[in-house]
Design an enzyme around this catalytic site. Sequence first.
Site, PDB file in Angstrom:
ATOM      1  N   SER A   1       0.861  -0.915   0.020  1.00  0.00           N
ATOM      2  CA  SER A   1      -0.039  -0.120  -0.047  1.00  0.00           C
ATOM      3  C   SER A   1       0.931   1.076   0.013  1.00  0.00           C
ATOM      4  O   SER A   1       2.052   1.108   0.477  1.00  0.00           O
ATOM      5  CB  SER A   1      -0.804   0.100   1.305  1.00  0.00           C
TER       6      SER A   1
ATOM      7  N   TYR B   1      -2.177  -0.268  10.312  1.00  0.00           N
ATOM      8  CA  TYR B   1      -2.169  -0.722   9.091  1.00  0.00           C
ATOM      9  C   TYR B   1      -1.156  -0.332   8.241  1.00  0.00           C
ATOM     10  O   TYR B   1      -0.375  -1.020   7.431  1.00  0.00           O
ATOM     11  CB  TYR B   1      -3.549   0.180   8.303  1.00  0.00           C
TER      12      TYR B   1
HETATM   13  P1  NAD Z   1     -11.955  -5.514   0.422  1.00  0.00           P
HETATM   14  O1  NAD Z   1     -12.442  -5.319   2.063  1.00  0.00           O
HETATM   15  O2  NAD Z   1     -12.949  -5.086  -0.386  1.00  0.00           O
HETATM   16  O3  NAD Z   1     -11.682  -7.058   0.487  1.00  0.00           O
HETATM   17  C1  NAD Z   1     -10.956  -7.844   1.357  1.00  0.00           C
HETATM   18  C2  NAD Z   1     -11.376  -9.279   1.347  1.00  0.00           C
HETATM   19  O4  NAD Z   1     -10.645  -9.907   2.222  1.00  0.00           O
HETATM   20  C3  NAD Z   1     -12.841  -9.188   1.750  1.00  0.00           C
HETATM   21  O5  NAD Z   1     -13.807  -9.805   0.924  1.00  0.00           O
HETATM   22  C4  NAD Z   1     -13.003 -10.014   3.225  1.00  0.00           C
HETATM   23  O6  NAD Z   1     -14.127 -10.821   3.370  1.00  0.00           O
HETATM   24  C5  NAD Z   1     -11.675 -10.571   2.893  1.00  0.00           C
HETATM   25  N1  NAD Z   1     -11.154 -11.230   4.266  1.00  0.00           N
HETATM   26  C6  NAD Z   1     -10.849 -10.398   5.325  1.00  0.00           C
HETATM   27  N2  NAD Z   1     -10.611 -11.356   6.637  1.00  0.00           N
HETATM   28  C7  NAD Z   1     -10.155 -12.455   5.789  1.00  0.00           C
HETATM   29  C8  NAD Z   1      -9.623 -13.845   6.352  1.00  0.00           C
HETATM   30  N3  NAD Z   1      -9.202 -13.632   7.624  1.00  0.00           N
HETATM   31  N4  NAD Z   1      -9.670 -14.503   5.539  1.00  0.00           N
HETATM   32  C9  NAD Z   1     -10.072 -14.510   4.317  1.00  0.00           C
HETATM   33  N5  NAD Z   1     -10.548 -13.501   3.671  1.00  0.00           N
HETATM   34  C10 NAD Z   1     -10.493 -12.175   4.673  1.00  0.00           C
HETATM   35  O7  NAD Z   1     -10.520  -4.721   0.473  1.00  0.00           O
HETATM   36  P2  NAD Z   1      -9.839  -4.235  -0.896  1.00  0.00           P
HETATM   37  O8  NAD Z   1     -10.056  -2.718  -0.885  1.00  0.00           O
HETATM   38  O9  NAD Z   1     -10.574  -5.047  -2.165  1.00  0.00           O
HETATM   39  O10 NAD Z   1      -8.466  -4.531  -0.615  1.00  0.00           O
HETATM   40  C11 NAD Z   1      -7.862  -5.809  -0.970  1.00  0.00           C
HETATM   41  C12 NAD Z   1      -6.261  -5.618  -0.584  1.00  0.00           C
HETATM   42  O11 NAD Z   1      -5.553  -4.593  -1.307  1.00  0.00           O
HETATM   43  C13 NAD Z   1      -6.055  -5.660   1.032  1.00  0.00           C
HETATM   44  O12 NAD Z   1      -4.944  -6.189   0.969  1.00  0.00           O
HETATM   45  C14 NAD Z   1      -5.963  -3.951   1.081  1.00  0.00           C
HETATM   46  O13 NAD Z   1      -5.309  -3.825   2.311  1.00  0.00           O
HETATM   47  C15 NAD Z   1      -5.188  -3.595  -0.002  1.00  0.00           C
HETATM   48  N6  NAD Z   1      -5.323  -2.307  -0.639  1.00  0.00           N
HETATM   49  C16 NAD Z   1      -6.443  -1.704  -0.806  1.00  0.00           C
HETATM   50  C17 NAD Z   1      -6.405  -0.418  -1.204  1.00  0.00           C
HETATM   51  C18 NAD Z   1      -7.718   0.408  -1.438  1.00  0.00           C
HETATM   52  O14 NAD Z   1      -7.663   1.644  -1.751  1.00  0.00           O
HETATM   53  N7  NAD Z   1      -8.957  -0.319  -1.601  1.00  0.00           N
HETATM   54  C19 NAD Z   1      -5.179   0.193  -1.182  1.00  0.00           C
HETATM   55  C20 NAD Z   1      -4.106  -0.442  -1.126  1.00  0.00           C
HETATM   56  C21 NAD Z   1      -3.925  -1.541  -0.772  1.00  0.00           C
END
Ligand code: NAD
Length: 278
Positions: free
Chosen positions: A161, A174
């Site tokens: 991130s 985080y």
């Molecule tokens: P999101 O919350 O939409 O998706 C995360 C998914 O992980 C969810 O479906 C949730 O059910 C699942 N999850 C949570 N805990 C879990 C567990 N213990 N076992 C299995 N599944 C589990 O988030 P997103 O925005 O799609 O993010 C995906 C990845 O990208 C994450 O690692 C997040 O930190 C990273 N990220 C997101 C952004 C952003 O702006 N959205 C930016 C940088 C990094």
Amino acid sequence: MPLNVDFTGKVVVVTGAGGVLCSTMARAFAQAGAKVAALDLNEEAVKALAEECKAEGFICEGYKANVLEPEALEEVHQQVLKDLGPCDILVNGAGGNNPRATTDNEYQHEAKEGQKTFFDLDASGVDFVFRLNFQGTLLPTQTFAKDMVARKSGCILNISSMNAYIPLTKIPAYSGAKAAISNFTQWLATHFAGTGIRCNAIAPGFLVSNQNRKLLFNEDGTPTARTAKILGGTPTGRFVDSEELLGGLFFLCDDKAASAITGVVLPIDAGFSAYSGV
Ligand code: NAD
């Protein structure tokens, strides 16, 4: 040609595939010919994704999986082996933040009724965020990289991130956990060097999703103060679209195009991490 988007026959395991970014990635891998195993705590979401992909003629199976439970992960691993075969590409997408590890305001040190300062952060919330992001990447890697070692090839793709480069205000856990993911990506690349396994990460920039839309835009569509700060810190002055992550994802997971690339964290951020603000 070094770039040819074709993952036909590759078994791609995506954790967090029920979520916003990783469902896009899982669907794109299926459209590119891969046999996709979509894993998530949210079984309904990955089953629905799998059905959608199948209806379009692509290969995708959904599995309920908790990335923090090694025994349950191994059960899913055995099922994926039966259904699709050994894992070629692992995308460690499950992750995220938690309100219990987030301060309410940026620079507030004095306690105020109903507001959480740094001094009020809940240790269990901080622990949750570190476990989900770090252990939630380490444990699936232990489970699925065994397939890769045995076959002397494979690719691991982690999700870091912007907060891993310089921490973002209000989210110390985080930020620290994602810094650990960037570090672990280099560790894995080194550990598996010589086995044929490469390990890289992408670091998505700021995206507008349904989850954060209300933080970024007022009801009349005008940008909030937070949006002004984000775009002011992005030299191109724009957000990143989730579809724009796919080029970097495919490139890093392509054994030919990225054959000599391991241990890198690729920012896909419209320039945010390159800009000092001056
Ligand atoms: P999101 O919350 O939409 O998706 C995360 C998914 O992980 C969810 O479906 C949730 O059910 C699942 N999850 C949570 N805990 C879990 C567990 N213990 N076992 C299995 N599944 C589990 O988030 P997103 O925005 O799609 O993010 C995906 C990845 O990208 C994450 O690692 C997040 O930190 C990273 N990220 C997101 C952004 C952003 O702006 N959205 C930016 C940088 C990094």
